[in-house]
Write a protein that holds these residues in place. Structure first.
Motif, short mmCIF file in Angstrom:
data_model
loop_
_atom_site.label_atom_id
_atom_site.label_comp_id
_atom_site.label_asym_id
_atom_site.label_seq_id
_atom_site.Cartn_x
_atom_site.Cartn_y
_atom_site.Cartn_z
N SER A 69 0.81 -1.22 0.00
CA SER A 69 0.00 0.00 0.00
C SER A 69 0.84 1.27 0.00
N PHE A 70 2.17 1.13 -0.04
CA PHE A 70 3.03 2.29 -0.01
C PHE A 70 3.44 2.72 -1.41
N GLY A 71 3.69 4.02 -1.57
CA GLY A 71 4.12 4.54 -2.86
C GLY A 71 4.47 6.00 -2.73
N GLU A 72 4.36 6.72 -3.85
CA GLU A 72 4.65 8.14 -3.87
C GLU A 72 3.55 8.88 -4.61
N THR A 73 3.32 10.11 -4.21
CA THR A 73 2.38 10.96 -4.92
C THR A 73 3.05 11.49 -6.19
N GLU A 74 2.30 12.22 -7.01
CA GLU A 74 2.87 12.81 -8.22
C GLU A 74 3.97 13.80 -7.89
N ASP A 75 3.93 14.35 -6.68
CA ASP A 75 4.96 15.31 -6.25
C ASP A 75 6.15 14.62 -5.59
N GLY A 76 6.12 13.29 -5.53
CA GLY A 76 7.24 12.56 -4.96
C GLY A 76 7.20 12.37 -3.46
N GLU A 77 6.08 12.71 -2.82
CA GLU A 77 5.97 12.53 -1.37
C GLU A 77 5.59 11.09 -1.05
N SER A 90 -1.66 4.00 1.30
CA SER A 90 -3.09 3.88 0.97
C SER A 90 -3.76 2.88 1.90
N ILE A 91 -4.85 3.28 2.51
CA ILE A 91 -5.62 2.43 3.41
C ILE A 91 -6.89 2.00 2.69
N ILE A 92 -7.11 0.70 2.56
CA ILE A 92 -8.34 0.21 1.93
C ILE A 92 -9.52 0.41 2.88
N THR A 93 -10.52 1.14 2.43
CA THR A 93 -11.70 1.42 3.26
C THR A 93 -12.90 0.55 2.90
N GLU A 94 -12.97 0.13 1.62
CA GLU A 94 -14.03 -0.79 1.18
C GLU A 94 -13.43 -1.78 0.19
N PHE A 95 -13.88 -3.02 0.26
CA PHE A 95 -13.36 -4.06 -0.63
C PHE A 95 -14.48 -5.00 -1.03
N THR A 96 -14.48 -5.41 -2.29
CA THR A 96 -15.44 -6.42 -2.75
C THR A 96 -14.80 -7.24 -3.86
N ALA A 97 -15.15 -8.51 -3.93
CA ALA A 97 -14.64 -9.40 -4.98
C ALA A 97 -15.75 -10.35 -5.38
N SER A 98 -15.90 -10.57 -6.68
CA SER A 98 -16.97 -11.45 -7.15
C SER A 98 -16.46 -12.82 -7.55
N LYS A 140 -11.84 0.64 -2.52
CA LYS A 140 -11.71 2.08 -2.35
C LYS A 140 -10.65 2.34 -1.30
N THR A 141 -9.90 3.40 -1.49
CA THR A 141 -8.82 3.71 -0.56
C THR A 141 -8.85 5.16 -0.12
N THR A 142 -8.22 5.40 1.02
CA THR A 142 -7.90 6.75 1.48
C THR A 142 -6.39 6.80 1.64
N THR A 143 -5.74 7.79 1.03
CA THR A 143 -4.29 7.88 1.05
C THR A 143 -3.83 8.88 2.11
N MET A 156 -5.96 12.16 1.67
CA MET A 156 -6.31 12.42 0.29
C MET A 156 -7.20 11.28 -0.21
N GLU A 157 -8.38 11.62 -0.72
CA GLU A 157 -9.30 10.61 -1.21
C GLU A 157 -8.87 10.11 -2.59
N ASP A 158 -9.10 8.82 -2.85
CA ASP A 158 -8.69 8.21 -4.12
C ASP A 158 -9.89 7.69 -4.89
N LYS A 159 -9.67 7.44 -6.18
CA LYS A 159 -10.68 6.78 -6.99
C LYS A 159 -10.60 5.27 -6.75
N PRO A 160 -11.71 4.55 -6.89
CA PRO A 160 -11.68 3.10 -6.69
C PRO A 160 -10.74 2.41 -7.67
N THR A 161 -10.09 1.37 -7.22
CA THR A 161 -9.26 0.51 -8.06
C THR A 161 -10.08 -0.71 -8.45
#
Length: 205
Positions: free
Chosen positions: A81-89, A93-101, A109-112, A121-126
């Protein structure tokens, strides 16, 4: 090799359950990854340092995680869940909702949390959907579609263009297929929403 990998995954599952204060719920597993729901735990680093010989701490280096010298060693598990933002920071990312079929079809869905001050920072669903082009997934599949398939055994169809071979000639075709469904031929879904492999004693009840 695959059998050894499966045994290694099972050993890890036993380890993670033994070091957590409350047994986590395993939401999804693939060949080399697992997604857990942790109960009563606030920081993945706190869990990982209880068994440092099991984990790779490299991904958390920029957030101040103490390194063990074993980073990059084959067989160690790391927090993806670790990475960098576009600015290099550095961010987490914390998964707040998960579903699998079904296998290789899931969404979350994640909150970064950005930087050491943990700015939110709110994220778009993956969305992951095997066998469907990423461009089609982006346009035609939503988190709610995967959720409905999982909870109500619904199927979701998509349509996209692709090049297919007809004898020796390439053809440009419109492909319409079931992207995912709640019911499949590999597992049996129980009334409480959990799934067991076909042949499991609960699937015959």
């Amino acid at each position: 090799v695959l059998m050894h990998a499966k045994c290694h995954m099972y050993d890890f599952d036993e380890t993670i359950r033994s070091i957590c204060r409350h047994p986590p719920t395993l939401l999804y597993t693939d060949t080399d990854s697992m997604i857990y729901h942790f109960h009563g735990e606030s920081c993945p680093y706190e869990i990982m340092r209880r068994s440092p010989q099991t984990f790779d701490f490299k991904n958390g280096k920029d957030l101040g995680w103490k390194q063990t010298g074993e980073e990059g060693k084959l067989g160690l598990f790391k927090n993806e869940s670790f990475g960098e933002t576009e600015d290099g920071e550095p961010c987490e990312s914390i998964i707040t909702e998960f579903t699998a079929s079904e296998a290789k079809t899931y969404s979350y869905k994640t909150t970064t949390l950005v930087g050491r001050e943990r700015r939110i920072m709110e994220d778009k669903p993956t969305i992951k959907c095997k066998g469907v082009p990423k461009s089609c997934v982006k346009q035609s599949v939503r988190f709610e579609h995967v959720l409905q398939a999982a909870m109500k055994s619904e199927k979701h169809e998509v349509e996209f263009r692709a090049i297919r071979m007809s004898k020796t000639q390439p053809e440009h075709r419109v492909i319409r297929k079931v992207a995912f469904r709640g019911n499949n031929t590999k597992v049996h879904r129980l009334e409480d929403g959990t799934c067991v492999p076909l042949g499991h004693y609960k699937s015959r009840a």
